[in-house]
Design a protein around this motif. Structure first.
Motif, mmCIF file in Angstrom:
data_model
loop_
_atom_site.group_PDB
_atom_site.id
_atom_site.type_symbol
_atom_site.label_atom_id
_atom_site.label_comp_id
_atom_site.label_asym_id
_atom_site.label_seq_id
_atom_site.Cartn_x
_atom_site.Cartn_y
_atom_site.Cartn_z
ATOM 1 N N LEU A 356 -46.419 -73.087 -9.146
ATOM 2 C CA LEU A 356 -46.940 -72.840 -7.803
ATOM 3 C C LEU A 356 -47.536 -71.452 -7.675
ATOM 4 N N PHE A 357 -47.274 -70.582 -8.650
ATOM 5 C CA PHE A 357 -47.982 -69.303 -8.704
ATOM 6 C C PHE A 357 -49.110 -69.432 -9.722
ATOM 7 N N SER A 358 -50.046 -68.499 -9.716
ATOM 8 C CA SER A 358 -51.265 -68.637 -10.528
ATOM 9 C C SER A 358 -51.880 -70.008 -10.285
ATOM 10 N N ASN A 359 -51.969 -70.351 -9.017
ATOM 11 C CA ASN A 359 -52.403 -71.686 -8.601
ATOM 12 C C ASN A 359 -53.402 -71.505 -7.458
ATOM 13 N N SER A 360 -54.641 -71.935 -7.682
ATOM 14 C CA SER A 360 -55.697 -71.660 -6.710
ATOM 15 C C SER A 360 -55.484 -72.371 -5.381
ATOM 16 N N VAL A 361 -54.725 -73.462 -5.358
ATOM 17 C CA VAL A 361 -54.443 -74.153 -4.095
ATOM 18 C C VAL A 361 -53.478 -73.330 -3.256
ATOM 19 N N VAL A 362 -52.442 -72.792 -3.894
ATOM 20 C CA VAL A 362 -51.446 -71.992 -3.184
ATOM 21 C C VAL A 362 -51.993 -70.608 -2.853
ATOM 22 N N GLY A 363 -52.857 -70.082 -3.712
ATOM 23 C CA GLY A 363 -53.407 -68.748 -3.503
ATOM 24 C C GLY A 363 -54.613 -68.687 -2.596
ATOM 25 N N ARG A 366 -57.131 -70.421 2.824
ATOM 26 C CA ARG A 366 -56.988 -71.560 3.739
ATOM 27 C C ARG A 366 -55.865 -72.465 3.244
ATOM 28 N N PRO A 367 -55.030 -72.978 4.150
ATOM 29 C CA PRO A 367 -53.926 -73.848 3.739
ATOM 30 C C PRO A 367 -54.297 -75.319 3.639
ATOM 31 N N ASP A 368 -55.563 -75.679 3.927
ATOM 32 C CA ASP A 368 -55.963 -77.083 4.038
ATOM 33 C C ASP A 368 -55.495 -77.940 2.873
ATOM 34 N N ASN A 369 -55.831 -77.521 1.652
ATOM 35 C CA ASN A 369 -55.560 -78.372 0.494
ATOM 36 C C ASN A 369 -54.077 -78.468 0.179
ATOM 37 N N LEU A 370 -53.311 -77.435 0.480
ATOM 38 C CA LEU A 370 -51.875 -77.516 0.276
ATOM 39 C C LEU A 370 -51.246 -78.467 1.295
ATOM 40 N N ILE A 371 -51.710 -78.414 2.537
ATOM 41 C CA ILE A 371 -51.219 -79.348 3.558
ATOM 42 C C ILE A 371 -51.529 -80.784 3.146
ATOM 43 N N MET A 372 -52.768 -81.037 2.726
ATOM 44 C CA MET A 372 -53.162 -82.393 2.343
ATOM 45 C C MET A 372 -52.390 -82.873 1.115
ATOM 46 N N THR A 373 -52.100 -81.968 0.186
ATOM 47 C CA THR A 373 -51.341 -82.346 -0.999
ATOM 48 C C THR A 373 -49.909 -82.719 -0.633
ATOM 49 N N VAL A 374 -49.300 -81.956 0.262
ATOM 50 C CA VAL A 374 -47.945 -82.289 0.703
ATOM 51 C C VAL A 374 -47.942 -83.625 1.435
ATOM 52 N N LEU A 375 -48.944 -83.855 2.278
ATOM 53 C CA LEU A 375 -48.991 -85.097 3.049
ATOM 54 C C LEU A 375 -49.292 -86.314 2.181
ATOM 55 N N TYR A 376 -50.276 -86.196 1.277
ATOM 56 C CA TYR A 376 -50.796 -87.382 0.593
ATOM 57 C C TYR A 376 -50.625 -87.370 -0.923
ATOM 58 N N GLY A 377 -50.141 -86.262 -1.467
ATOM 59 C CA GLY A 377 -49.833 -86.226 -2.882
ATOM 60 C C GLY A 377 -51.051 -86.166 -3.785
ATOM 61 N N VAL A 378 -50.815 -86.454 -5.052
ATOM 62 C CA VAL A 378 -51.851 -86.438 -6.090
ATOM 63 C C VAL A 378 -51.722 -87.720 -6.890
ATOM 64 N N TYR A 412 -43.620 -71.578 3.544
ATOM 65 C CA TYR A 412 -42.671 -71.050 2.555
ATOM 66 C C TYR A 412 -43.353 -70.891 1.193
ATOM 67 N N VAL A 413 -44.050 -71.924 0.735
ATOM 68 C CA VAL A 413 -44.671 -71.896 -0.594
ATOM 69 C C VAL A 413 -45.759 -70.831 -0.662
ATOM 70 N N MET A 414 -46.601 -70.738 0.376
ATOM 71 C CA MET A 414 -47.679 -69.765 0.337
ATOM 72 C C MET A 414 -47.149 -68.337 0.454
ATOM 73 N N ALA A 415 -46.066 -68.146 1.195
ATOM 74 C CA ALA A 415 -45.473 -66.809 1.313
ATOM 75 C C ALA A 415 -44.763 -66.424 0.012
ATOM 76 N N GLN A 416 -44.112 -67.409 -0.617
ATOM 77 C CA GLN A 416 -43.325 -67.133 -1.814
ATOM 78 C C GLN A 416 -44.188 -66.959 -3.053
ATOM 79 N N TYR A 417 -45.246 -67.787 -3.165
ATOM 80 C CA TYR A 417 -46.004 -67.827 -4.413
ATOM 81 C C TYR A 417 -47.503 -67.550 -4.249
#
Length: 435
Positions: A356-363, A366-378, A412-417
């Motif tokens: 979750l670190f060194s990760n362009s989605v978390v870094g 904008r939180p859009d893609n992280l929200i969508m990933t949590v909601l709908y997965g991969v 939490y994830v964006m603040a932590q990583y």
């Protein structure tokens, strides 16, 4: 039977046989050669036609996919060679007008969800190859999708004539695209066949691409197609050509990014099937696109965070299975994410589950893609590798998180990583739910 009648009957049979044979011969003569059909298949794959013209669970190219727009859902059409339900009655000229100009056989205008403003750059030879493949290799499907129904004024298709005059179109390329040198081939793939700008370029008030912000990023049905210009901080300028080729081929570059949503589909159905030469041409062209900067002084999206020093965030308190109290970010992560991504966020040792670190989605800012990933997965398959993460929306078979819990775990994830705390709210998460 009288002799004269018999001779006449035999003569008619012979004539009929000759005509039938001639007709069969003409049909065979009109059949395009295998090489042209094969080329058309490759071009259709590069253009990712199947993505928009196949609904979930539907037959390939039979249409029916709903594409969300501010004016309502556009429903993709049947482009199989069925003469009554698809494009089987289209001549090559009819086909060319649809693909490059957005005009159907009946003269009505297509909506630009069909990226004809990009396909307008196709060469004549590639249009011919696409037509040959669709007409002679695609299986016809006798299904008519529901009609598109948009709100006023978008429901007036004739208004699209004016839009076409104002929108930016690619001028058609000339010559044999298969012989283009590397950079020209890359530009052709990016701008015409792969139509990268359709998703990654922001749009103006008439929903035409802003050419002065080419590939600077834009929203896409809840997801955000990021800046992929050569900016070393806002874009992917710190990626190597091999990094980008690996991403397009597999959908993942450990320590940089993973493809999900529409990009995951593009990798699965299109870019993972391109030749190495085409992937390198495409990557080389994209990596030299003029940089578009977002926030001066920011770090690259994939350079944030590190493994947490505390390897285990579990509290030791047991939670009853019937306790429906909403959990806070760390507790949500502990219960739903840590088993795969690790309590320290480092992911799996074999990198199947990304860190979750060194990760362009978390870094990302904008939180859009992280929200969508949590909601709908991969759910992405490239080659023999299937990447999967369950979603946690209200229809999840794993764990259904409330909007507040999704917001808290994203924070939490964006603040932590990642790139600080985006302060996502439950109301904000609610806007990301698919209809």
């Amino acid at each position: 039977m009288p002799e004269t009648v018999r001779k006449t009957f035999v003569s008619l049979l012979v004539a009929g046989s000759i005509l039938a044979g001639t007709s069969h011969y003409c049909a065979a003569a009109d059949e395009p050669d295998a090489a042209l059909i094969q080329r058309g298949e490759y071009l259709a794959t590069a253009g990712d036609c199947v993505a928009c013209h196949t609904r979930p669970g539907g037959k390939p190219f039979a249409g029916g996919l709903k594409i969300a727009t501010p004016m309502g859902d556009i429903v993709s059409t049947n482009i199989t060679p069925d003469p009554d339900h698809g494009i089987g009655a289209y001549t090559e000229e009819d086909f060319e007008k649809s693909v490059r100009h957005g005009v159907r056989k009946d003269g009505s205008y297509l909506y630009p969800a069909m990226p004809y403003v990009s396909y307008s750059g196709l060469t004549d030879g590639d249009v011919k190859a696409l037509y040959a493949w669709f007409m002679h290799a695609v299986k016809p499907v006798a299904e008519t999708p529901t009609e598109t129904s948009l709100s006023f004024p978008a429901n007036v298709r004739t208004a699209m004539a004016g839009w076409n005059m104002l929108a930016n179109h690619n001028p058609p390329e000339t010559g044999d695209s298969a012989t283009f040198e590397k950079m020209r081939r890359g530009r052709y793939l990016a701008n015409a066949l792969e139509h990268c700008g359709t998703c990654h370029t922001p749009r103006n008030f008439i929903l035409s691409e802003k050419q002065d912000q080419y590939l600077a990023g834009g929203p896409l049905d809840g997801w955000y197609a990021p800046n992929i210009t050569s900016s070393k901080t806002s874009g992917i300028g710190d990626w190597s050509e091999d990094d980008l080729v690996q991403y397009l081929q597999t959908g993942a570059v450990p320590g940089r990014s993973q493809a999900a949503g529409p990009m995951g589909e593009a990798v699965e159905h299109s870019t993972s099937h391109l030749t190495d030469a085409d992937l390198h041409a495409l990557a080389a062209y994209i990596l030299q696109v003029a940089p578009q900067e977002e926030e001066p002084g920011q770090k690259p999206r994939d350079s944030f965070g590190q493994a947490t020093a505390q390897p285990d965030i579990r509290s030791g308190d047991l939670t009853r299975i019937d306790d429906v109290t909403e959990l806070k970010g760390g507790a949500v992560y502990d219960a739903n994410c840590a088993a795969c991504h690790g309590y320290d966020g480092a992911g799996a040792s074999n990198r199947y589950v990304p860190s979750l670190f060194s990760n362009s989605v978390v870094g990302a800012s904008r939180p859009d893609n992280l929200i969508m990933t949590v909601l709908y997965g991969v759910n992405r398959t490239a080659g023999k590798t299937h990447a999967f993460m369950p979603g946690f929306d209200g229809h999840s078979d794993v764990q259904r998180l409330s909007d507040a819990e999704v917001a808290d775990v994203v924070n939490y994830v964006m603040a932590q990583y990642g790139n600080g705390n985006p302060h996502v709210t439950a109301d904000q998460v609610k806007t990301f739910h698919k209809k």
